[in-house]
Design a protein around this motif. Structure first.
Motif, PDB file in Angstrom:
ATOM      1  N   PRO A   1      83.043  12.265  28.491  1.00 33.75           N
ATOM      2  CA  PRO A   1      83.883  12.941  27.549  1.00 33.75           C
ATOM      3  C   PRO A   1      83.451  14.718  28.402  1.00 33.75           C
ATOM      4  O   PRO A   1      82.659  14.977  27.945  1.00 33.75           O
ATOM      5  CB  PRO A   1      84.365  12.561  26.079  1.00 33.75           C
ATOM      6  CG  PRO A   1      82.988  12.163  26.552  1.00 33.75           C
ATOM      7  CD  PRO A   1      82.350  11.832  27.375  1.00 33.75           C
ATOM      8  N   PRO A   2      84.480  15.750  28.025  1.00 34.75           N
ATOM      9  CA  PRO A   2      84.564  16.904  28.564  1.00 34.75           C
ATOM     10  C   PRO A   2      83.356  17.487  27.085  1.00 34.75           C
ATOM     11  O   PRO A   2      83.058  18.759  27.394  1.00 34.75           O
ATOM     12  CB  PRO A   2      85.289  17.409  29.116  1.00 34.75           C
ATOM     13  CG  PRO A   2      85.887  17.058  27.827  1.00 34.75           C
ATOM     14  CD  PRO A   2      85.554  15.298  27.954  1.00 34.75           C
ATOM     15  N   THR A   3      83.424  16.871  26.406  1.00 31.24           N
ATOM     16  CA  THR A   3      82.857  17.251  25.065  1.00 31.24           C
ATOM     17  C   THR A   3      81.214  16.525  24.278  1.00 31.24           C
ATOM     18  O   THR A   3      81.271  15.169  24.945  1.00 31.24           O
ATOM     19  CB  THR A   3      83.440  18.357  23.856  1.00 31.24           C
ATOM     20  OG1 THR A   3      83.783  17.086  23.271  1.00 31.24           O
ATOM     21  CG2 THR A   3      84.294  18.976  24.120  1.00 31.24           C
TER      22      THR A   3
ATOM     23  N   ILE B   1      86.275  11.977  20.152  1.00 32.43           N
ATOM     24  CA  ILE B   1      87.243  12.594  21.440  1.00 32.43           C
ATOM     25  C   ILE B   1      87.470  11.593  22.567  1.00 32.43           C
ATOM     26  O   ILE B   1      85.959  10.701  23.517  1.00 32.43           O
ATOM     27  CB  ILE B   1      86.502  13.794  21.979  1.00 32.43           C
ATOM     28  CG1 ILE B   1      86.564  14.686  20.666  1.00 32.43           C
ATOM     29  CG2 ILE B   1      88.004  13.695  22.327  1.00 32.43           C
ATOM     30  CD1 ILE B   1      86.163  16.291  20.725  1.00 32.43           C
ATOM     31  N   PRO B   2      88.724  10.973  22.696  1.00 31.51           N
ATOM     32  CA  PRO B   2      88.351   9.397  23.779  1.00 31.51           C
ATOM     33  C   PRO B   2      88.537  10.459  25.212  1.00 31.51           C
ATOM     34  O   PRO B   2      88.217  11.925  25.192  1.00 31.51           O
ATOM     35  CB  PRO B   2      90.139   9.462  23.469  1.00 31.51           C
ATOM     36  CG  PRO B   2      90.661  10.891  22.589  1.00 31.51           C
ATOM     37  CD  PRO B   2      89.461  11.107  22.209  1.00 31.51           C
ATOM     38  N   PRO B   3      87.884   9.301  26.589  1.00 31.70           N
ATOM     39  CA  PRO B   3      88.121  10.004  27.500  1.00 31.70           C
ATOM     40  C   PRO B   3      88.865  11.422  28.008  1.00 31.70           C
ATOM     41  O   PRO B   3      89.530  11.113  27.673  1.00 31.70           O
ATOM     42  CB  PRO B   3      87.619   8.412  28.265  1.00 31.70           C
ATOM     43  CG  PRO B   3      87.605   7.787  27.093  1.00 31.70           C
ATOM     44  CD  PRO B   3      88.461   8.187  26.339  1.00 31.70           C
ATOM     45  N   LEU B   4      88.459  12.001  28.929  1.00 30.20           N
ATOM     46  CA  LEU B   4      89.791  12.835  29.282  1.00 30.20           C
ATOM     47  C   LEU B   4      90.023  12.486  30.607  1.00 30.20           C
ATOM     48  O   LEU B   4      90.208  11.640  31.871  1.00 30.20           O
ATOM     49  CB  LEU B   4      88.900  13.985  29.859  1.00 30.20           C
ATOM     50  CG  LEU B   4      89.262  15.416  30.588  1.00 30.20           C
ATOM     51  CD1 LEU B   4      89.659  15.825  29.698  1.00 30.20           C
ATOM     52  CD2 LEU B   4      88.374  15.979  31.387  1.00 30.20           C
TER      53      LEU B   4
ATOM     54  N   LEU C   1      87.806  20.424  40.357  1.00 31.61           N
ATOM     55  CA  LEU C   1      87.125  20.196  38.792  1.00 31.61           C
ATOM     56  C   LEU C   1      87.043  19.058  37.978  1.00 31.61           C
ATOM     57  O   LEU C   1      86.463  18.954  36.878  1.00 31.61           O
ATOM     58  CB  LEU C   1      89.131  20.106  38.255  1.00 31.61           C
ATOM     59  CG  LEU C   1      89.449  20.258  36.939  1.00 31.61           C
ATOM     60  CD1 LEU C   1      88.434  21.520  36.018  1.00 31.61           C
ATOM     61  CD2 LEU C   1      90.578  20.388  36.635  1.00 31.61           C
ATOM     62  N   ALA C   2      87.848  18.054  38.599  1.00 33.51           N
ATOM     63  CA  ALA C   2      86.508  16.389  38.108  1.00 33.51           C
ATOM     64  C   ALA C   2      85.050  16.925  38.166  1.00 33.51           C
ATOM     65  O   ALA C   2      84.483  16.087  37.496  1.00 33.51           O
ATOM     66  CB  ALA C   2      87.049  15.407  39.463  1.00 33.51           C
ATOM     67  N   ALA C   3      84.551  17.611  39.373  1.00 31.48           N
ATOM     68  CA  ALA C   3      83.441  17.665  39.921  1.00 31.48           C
ATOM     69  C   ALA C   3      82.815  18.687  39.102  1.00 31.48           C
ATOM     70  O   ALA C   3      81.205  18.079  38.484  1.00 31.48           O
ATOM     71  CB  ALA C   3      83.255  18.031  41.100  1.00 31.48           C
ATOM     72  N   LEU C   4      83.770  19.598  38.779  1.00 31.27           N
ATOM     73  CA  LEU C   4      83.021  20.357  37.417  1.00 31.27           C
ATOM     74  C   LEU C   4      82.936  19.600  35.967  1.00 31.27           C
ATOM     75  O   LEU C   4      81.676  20.331  35.063  1.00 31.27           O
ATOM     76  CB  LEU C   4      84.019  21.494  37.841  1.00 31.27           C
ATOM     77  CG  LEU C   4      83.551  22.750  37.247  1.00 31.27           C
ATOM     78  CD1 LEU C   4      83.226  23.100  37.730  1.00 31.27           C
ATOM     79  CD2 LEU C   4      84.362  24.120  37.147  1.00 31.27           C
ATOM     80  N   VAL C   5      83.673  19.241  35.817  1.00 31.98           N
ATOM     81  CA  VAL C   5      83.755  18.146  34.745  1.00 31.98           C
ATOM     82  C   VAL C   5      82.809  17.376  34.342  1.00 31.98           C
ATOM     83  O   VAL C   5      82.597  16.714  33.251  1.00 31.98           O
ATOM     84  CB  VAL C   5      85.469  18.174  33.543  1.00 31.98           C
ATOM     85  CG1 VAL C   5      85.334  17.573  32.193  1.00 31.98           C
ATOM     86  CG2 VAL C   5      85.952  19.192  34.170  1.00 31.98           C
TER      87      VAL C   5
END
Length: 197
Positions: free
Chosen positions: A7-9, A14-17, A40-44
């Protein structure tokens, strides 16, 4: 960078993005949307899936009289059943009536699929961002916000227009320009995830 599927945090609750990246004028910029989704996927640090395409969008399906809803509902069922975190690009204009008999905005809203709108830099000052935001809201799409694709991000102008801007996604490898985007995306995802519970 985070490993793919995280996940981004750091919060474990928190569920997976799981996000669809839709372009405001996708018909003319399909390659840009796919590139932006990968960036965006690579960045996150999540998986980038192949573009979201209904069978009849590819010419494999039939006409609207051939029960095209089955194809898009199967597609959305498969997408919602995928595990892990992911971003999937939507190459078609979300507001345009599609050959399968509906609009992507309506389908995303019906499935409560979290979505981010990609706005090209030259479109940011026009009416397109507001119109697309209104369309998504009217269709009940859980809209995380808008991302400007490249260019200089005028934070004051974006604040004044009152739209849910997340930031700018640089078209090069300048990750420093994307720090605000990642923070805002993470915050908004946490909010959307909490509202879904």
């Amino acid at each position: 960078m985070k490993p793919a599927g995280s996940p981004p945090t750091a919060a474990g609750s928190i569920p997976p993005l799981r996000v669809v990246l839709a372009g405001a004028a996708a018909a003319d910029a399909a390659a840009g949307i796919e590139e932006a989704a990968g960036r965006l996927a690579a960045l996150v640090g999540v998986c980038s899936l192949p573009p979201l395409v209904a069978a009849s969008d590819e010419g494999r399906g039939g006409t609207t009289s051939d029960c095209p809803d089955t194809d898009v509902n199967v597609l959305m069922t498969e997408l919602s059943g995928r595990s892990g975190s992911w971003i999937v690009p939507l190459l078609q204009d979300p507001g345009r009536f599609q050959p399968w008999g509906g609009r992507w905005s309506e389908l995303l809203g019906a499935w409560r699929q979290p979505t981010v709108l990609l706005i090209e830099a030259h479109q940011a000052d026009g009416g397109l961002p507001a119109a697309c935001t209104a369309l998504m809201q009217r269709c009940g799409v859980p809209l995380l916000g808008l991302i400007q694709w490249g260019g200089r991000f005028d934070q004051e102008a974006r604040r004044r227009d009152g739209l849910p801007w997340l930031g700018v996604l640089a078209q090069d490898e300048a990750a420093d320009d994307c720090a605000d985007l990642l923070l805002n995306l993470s915050r908004r995802w946490s909010q959307i995830a909490a509202e879904a519970i």
